[in-house]
Write an enzyme that holds these catalytic residues in place. Structure first.
Site, PDB file in Angstrom:
ATOM      1  N   CYS A 155      78.133  19.891  55.148  1.00 25.22           N
ATOM      2  CA  CYS A 155      76.419  19.840  55.256  1.00 25.22           C
ATOM      3  C   CYS A 155      75.729  18.723  55.455  1.00 25.22           C
ATOM      4  O   CYS A 155      75.803  18.256  56.407  1.00 25.22           O
ATOM      5  CB  CYS A 155      76.172  20.477  53.903  1.00 25.22           C
ATOM      6  N   LYS A 212      83.477  16.205  50.243  1.00 27.54           N
ATOM      7  CA  LYS A 212      82.159  15.901  50.451  1.00 27.54           C
ATOM      8  C   LYS A 212      81.998  14.234  50.481  1.00 27.54           C
ATOM      9  O   LYS A 212      82.317  13.801  49.378  1.00 27.54           O
ATOM     10  CB  LYS A 212      81.230  16.554  50.063  1.00 27.54           C
ATOM     11  N   GLU A 243      79.493  25.946  52.826  1.00 30.48           N
ATOM     12  CA  GLU A 243      79.290  25.323  51.678  1.00 30.48           C
ATOM     13  C   GLU A 243      79.033  26.179  50.177  1.00 30.48           C
ATOM     14  O   GLU A 243      78.141  26.937  50.416  1.00 30.48           O
ATOM     15  CB  GLU A 243      78.710  24.121  51.717  1.00 30.48           C
TER      16      GLU A 243
END
Length: 295
Positions: free
Chosen positions: A157, A123, A45
């Site tokens: 993440c 995300k 990321e």
């Protein structure tokens, strides 16, 4: 394809004076993965924040992020060409994306295939820094990608810290969950790492983590990085001891490589010591109908 070789990067972010320097670093890593006969390469990321050093780093961080989003076409062209030329699947970490309509910016992970195809997973959950400082907006769709070696999903993440995301992907038949990550200190890294272990066990899948390492002191968002790439497995006799197929040395520039036996995943879901993915249907039903007891 029952077996594939996977590479996860501990990507060292360093200042660059031109896009070509970024390109050269990325290209060299892809070529190295190809030399090791890897089928899948995972970047972390926000590894693209290197490109912030091309502009004025003294500006407001939101202005810098908007400038970084302007690099998306060049970034996509580079990664698509490398995936096609080296006949490799590449999860291209993530980069801020600003759509033509509106002012919202999203953190998106592009997935490049050997035939030139491009997929994207946004995300879904923003960290406080992304939401409060960068003003990044969340996406709301989970994608499952069909590849020549089976199905794969991407949890960027913080997204891996939400069990229902990986569970939904597992129900759609994934064998691999890819987690591109960028964490600035050890506690943040461990949240991602421990949750990744849990997702591998709960869903009987491989989890591949890639992390940024190094620092860019002049860029507030990545002034520090703490990272350790890893390839994690379910915890059962057919898999690696401690559920770790491979891992790097923390905070060093490295490429972590491991060979995944995808047939073992399907076998463990049917004949494992325990069957957490199958049994989760019952647990979810129980949880949805919990009793409140006053003592």
């Amino acid at each position: 394809m029952d077996r594939i070789r996977v590479a996860a990067l501990q990507y060292f972010i360093r200042p660059v004076q031109a896009f070509n320097q970024f390109r050269d670093q990325v290209e060299a890593l892809v070529e190295t993965a190809r030399d090791y006969n890897c089928h899948l390469l995972v970047f972390p990321e926000y590894f693209t924040v290197q490109l912030l050093t091309l502009g004025n780093v003294k500006r407001h961080i939101r202005e810098q992020i908007e400038d970084l989003a302007k690099q998306v076409p060049a970034y996509k062209e580079l990664m698509q060409d490398l995936a096609r030329r080296h006949q490799m699947y590449i999860v291209g970490g993530s980069i801020p994306v600003k759509e033509d309509s509106g002012d919202e910016i999203y953190n998106e992970s592009f997935f490049f295939s050997p035939n030139g195809g491009i997929g994207v997973q946004g995300k879904l959950h923003m960290t406080r820094f992304e939401k409060e400082e960068w003003k990044i907006s969340p996406r709301s769709r989970l994608r499952v990608f069909e590849t020549s070696f089976g199905r794969l999903a991407i949890a960027i993440c913080y997204d891996v810290e939400f069990p229902n995301i990986a569970r939904a992907a597992a129900r759609h038949g994934i064998s691999i969950l890819v987690v591109p990550s960028c964490t600035d200190e050890r506690q943040g890294f461990l949240r991602v790492r421990y949750c990744s272990h849990a997702r591998a066990i709960e869903n009987q899948i491989y989890v591949v983590l890639a992390h940024t390492v190094g620092s860019l002191p002049m860029v507030p968002a990545v002034s520090l990085n703490y990272g350790q790439a890893a390839i994690l497995t379910p915890s059962d006799f057919a898999f690696s001891r401690d559920g770790i197929l491979a891992e790097g040395n923390p905070n060093q520039e490295m490429m972590v490589i491991g060979e995944l036996n995808l047939k073992t995943i399907s076998e463990s879901r049917n004949n494992g010591t325990v069957l957490p993915l199958l049994d989760s249907v019952r647990s979810e039903s129980i949880a949805a109908d919990a009793d409140l007891v006053t003592l």
